[in-house]
Design an enzyme around this catalytic site. Structure first.
Site, PDB file in Angstrom:
ATOM      1  N   GLN A 273      -8.195 -15.523 -24.502  1.00  0.00           N
ATOM      2  CA  GLN A 273      -6.855 -16.054 -24.912  1.00  0.00           C
ATOM      3  C   GLN A 273      -6.909 -17.644 -24.194  1.00  0.00           C
ATOM      4  OE1 GLN A 273      -3.915 -13.583 -23.379  1.00  0.00           O
ATOM      5  NE2 GLN A 273      -5.044 -13.483 -21.438  1.00  0.00           N
ATOM      6  N   ASP A 347      -4.824  -4.750 -17.143  1.00  0.00           N
ATOM      7  CA  ASP A 347      -5.074  -5.955 -18.148  1.00  0.00           C
ATOM      8  C   ASP A 347      -6.562  -6.290 -18.111  1.00  0.00           C
ATOM      9  OD1 ASP A 347      -2.803  -8.524 -18.933  1.00  0.00           O
ATOM     10  OD2 ASP A 347      -5.260  -8.976 -18.945  1.00  0.00           O
ATOM     11  N   ASP A 390      -9.550  -2.076 -20.949  1.00  0.00           N
ATOM     12  CA  ASP A 390      -8.734  -1.958 -22.150  1.00  0.00           C
ATOM     13  C   ASP A 390      -7.623  -0.870 -21.733  1.00  0.00           C
ATOM     14  OD1 ASP A 390      -7.644  -1.122 -24.533  1.00  0.00           O
ATOM     15  OD2 ASP A 390      -9.456  -1.521 -25.841  1.00  0.00           O
ATOM     16  N   ASP A 411       3.951  -4.858 -21.195  1.00  0.00           N
ATOM     17  CA  ASP A 411       4.216  -6.227 -21.006  1.00  0.00           C
ATOM     18  C   ASP A 411       2.654  -6.702 -22.112  1.00  0.00           C
ATOM     19  OD1 ASP A 411       5.217  -8.713 -21.094  1.00  0.00           O
ATOM     20  OD2 ASP A 411       4.338  -9.090 -18.870  1.00  0.00           O
TER      21      ASP A 411
END
Length: 561
Positions: A273, A347, A390, A411
């Protein structure tokens, strides 16, 4: 015996094959680079990436047909590599500049003609220019693909010219080099280029094009015209590429300042990202406001308080907590207010967690201090265990260890990609069900009930299908998001809303959330769920939720001014 002609032929042919492999490597990197960058600035990641790659492949075919119009293959090839290198290193900068300018054009017109804010031009030519600016990635994808497609036919003609006769296996040799080069390009992209700024990755790729063209020029200069001009062009382009490598990042940062309307004070790219910090000066001796964006989205306290505290307060115990996603540490900050014994956070993005755990390693001191204050240094709490993996796979190890959690908080980003869609499926929620205590609660970030209503309701139906007895949804308007929603569920006993009904206050300190506000969040407008029976459940492999999400946001794009 030693034959100089055969040796020369072998050297020339080997050189051409290596050049072809190098160009294939560059071509694939350009595809990834342009699609990756376009998805970052335009959103709708999956659609943009596939569209860009598809356009480039089609235009490569058209370029291959057009190559027959080039009369001199040697001269045409050298010029072609100059153009490809220039386009490759400058495309993202040009796109960023035009899109950034289109975002600030209404304000510039307003300042020039002293117009009030409510009279700023938004439609007509301004709106058309803004729309056209968002189509530039597709235009550059077509042009670059068209040029790259001309390379193989030209190399094929050059090989036959070097040999002096038709080559029976010419196509097989060239395509072999092309496939191998493309594979190397994919490996370079994944292992190296993703860690660089986009402009630097583009400059390095363009350098390979330039070097390939220069080596060709020097080896076959007897077949070329205007050598001096070609050498000057290579020198000029080398300077341009060096400038792009050195200063392209800061230029793109200035363009991002236009996109975000605040000053971009830090930007980085992880393999997963784009991360941006912005600063807004308020004046009057007030502290500036810092905002954090992941792929263009702003996160703040309202969202995280609504995400975390209803589920935490409704659970019988708050001792062992699982957070899936939340790599910015902000949900973790809220969870730690409940003084749990242990928190496990899963995460995928280790770079994101590293940034928020040790901000002083990457950020300027003033910004690092702001980040520590924002997260309350949550990642450095001894009760926190981070798993970089993952989540779809990682929860299996938790099941094998027979772990049980009082609250599970999901989240994750919206299901805007098939890889994310699997984390919103019955399969995933069913396995989480087995990790949850009988008196525990599960909460899922569930996108916007206003903009993506079908996706929002589908999440609730999918959770219910995973053997959760009580499933409810709630929503709240968040200034930076708009209307946003969450799904909360229990395995047994009363629903979350009933558990919270008689509680007069939130049991930990909050800056926004109150008990009364939370109760009202469970209320939706008349007829909101009337079409619920027609909305499908998201099973693994169907990509149903991903499709709902894409359809919703595509409609929003169509109807936006």
């Amino acid at each position: 015996m030693y034959d100089p002609k055969k040796l020369k032929l072998l050297i020339d042919d080997t050189l051409l094959i290596l050049i072809m492999a190098t160009l294939a490597c560059c071509g694939l990197i350009y595809e990834y680079l342009l699609s990756h960058y376009s998805a970052r600035i335009l959103g709708s990641v999956e659609t943009i990436i596939y569209a860009i790659i598809g356009i480039m492949i089609v235009s490569m075919g058209l370029g291959a047909f057009a190559a027959k119009k080039v009369k001199d293959a040697f001269q045409g090839f050298v010029v072609l590599e100059l153009v490809v290198a220039f386009m490759g290193c400058s495309a993202t900068l040009f796109i960023a500049s035009v899109i950034g300018f289109s975002h600030t054009l209404p304000q510039l017109i307003g300042e020039t003609y002293q117009l009030p804010m409510d009279a700023l031009p938004q439609g007509g030519i301004v709106a058309q220019f803004s729309w056209l600016s968002t189509q530039l990635p597709y235009v550059f994808a077509f042009i670059l693909g068209f040029l790259i497609g001309m390379e193989i036919p030209l190399i094929a003609r050059i090989r036959e010219a070097v040999y002096g006769h038709h080559l029976a296996h010419n196509a097989g040799t060239i395509y072999g080099a092309d496939y191998i080069g493309a594979g190397i390009g994919a490996a370079i992209w994944v292992l190296f280029m993703l860690r660089l700024e986009i402009s630097q990755a583009a400059a390095l790729t363009a350098t390979l094009n330039l070097v390939a063209g220069f080596v060709f020029l020097m080896r076959f200069k007897k077949q070329l015209l205007h050598i001096r001009w070609l050498l000057l062009a290579h020198l000029f382009l080398a300077i341009v590429i060096a400038l792009v490598f050195q200063y392209g990042g800061s230029w793109q940062k200035q363009m991002q300042n236009m996109l975000y309307l605040d000053k971009v004070v830090y930007q980085t790219q992880t393999p997963y990202q784009n991360l941006v910090f912005t600063q807004r000066h308020l004046g009057g001796g007030l502290e500036p406001i810092y905002n954090f964006y992941i792929n263009g989205s702003l996160d703040e306290q309202i969202y995280h308080e609504f995400l975390v505290h209803p589920a935490m307060q409704a659970a019988k115990h708050q001792d062992n907590i699982l957070i899936i996603g939340g790599g910015d540490g902000l949900a973790l900050r809220e969870v730690l207010k409940w003084q749990p014994d242990a928190v496990t956070l899963i995460d995928l993005d280790a770079n994101l967690i590293e940034l928020f755990k040790y901000p002083e390693k990457s950020l300027p001191e003033y910004l690092a201090n702001k980040v520590k204050s924002l997260t309350a240094n949550s990642f450095n709490d001894k009760r926190v265990t981070v798993i970089n993996d993952d989540a779809f796979i990682a929860i299996d190890s938790l099941l094998q260890k027979k772990q049980v959690f009082d609250v599970i908080i999901i989240d994750l980003p919206d299901p805007s990609h098939p890889d994310l869609n699997k984390l919103y499926t019955v399969n995933f929620y069913y396995r989480l069900n087995h990790l949850l205590d009988m008196d525990g609660t599960l909460v899922v970030q569930s996108t916007s009930p206003f903009h993506a209503k079908n996706a929002f309701i589908s999440i609730a139906k999918t959770v219910q299908q995973a053997k959760f007895i009580q499933v409810e949804q709630y929503h709240q308007n968040i200034p930076s998001f708009g209307e946003w929603g969450w799904t909360v569920a229990t395995k047994a006993g009363a629903s979350v809303r009933k558990r919270l009904y008689n509680q007069e206050k939130i049991l930990v300190q909050t800056s926004w959330l109150t008990s009364a506000l939370l109760q009202s969040a469970f209320v939706f407008n008349k007829g909101f769920y009337e079409d619920k029976s027609n909305i499908k459940i998201n099973y693994l492999g169907t990509n149903q939720l991903y499709q709902y999400h894409q359809q919703a946001w595509e409609r929003e794009t169509e109807f936006s001014p």
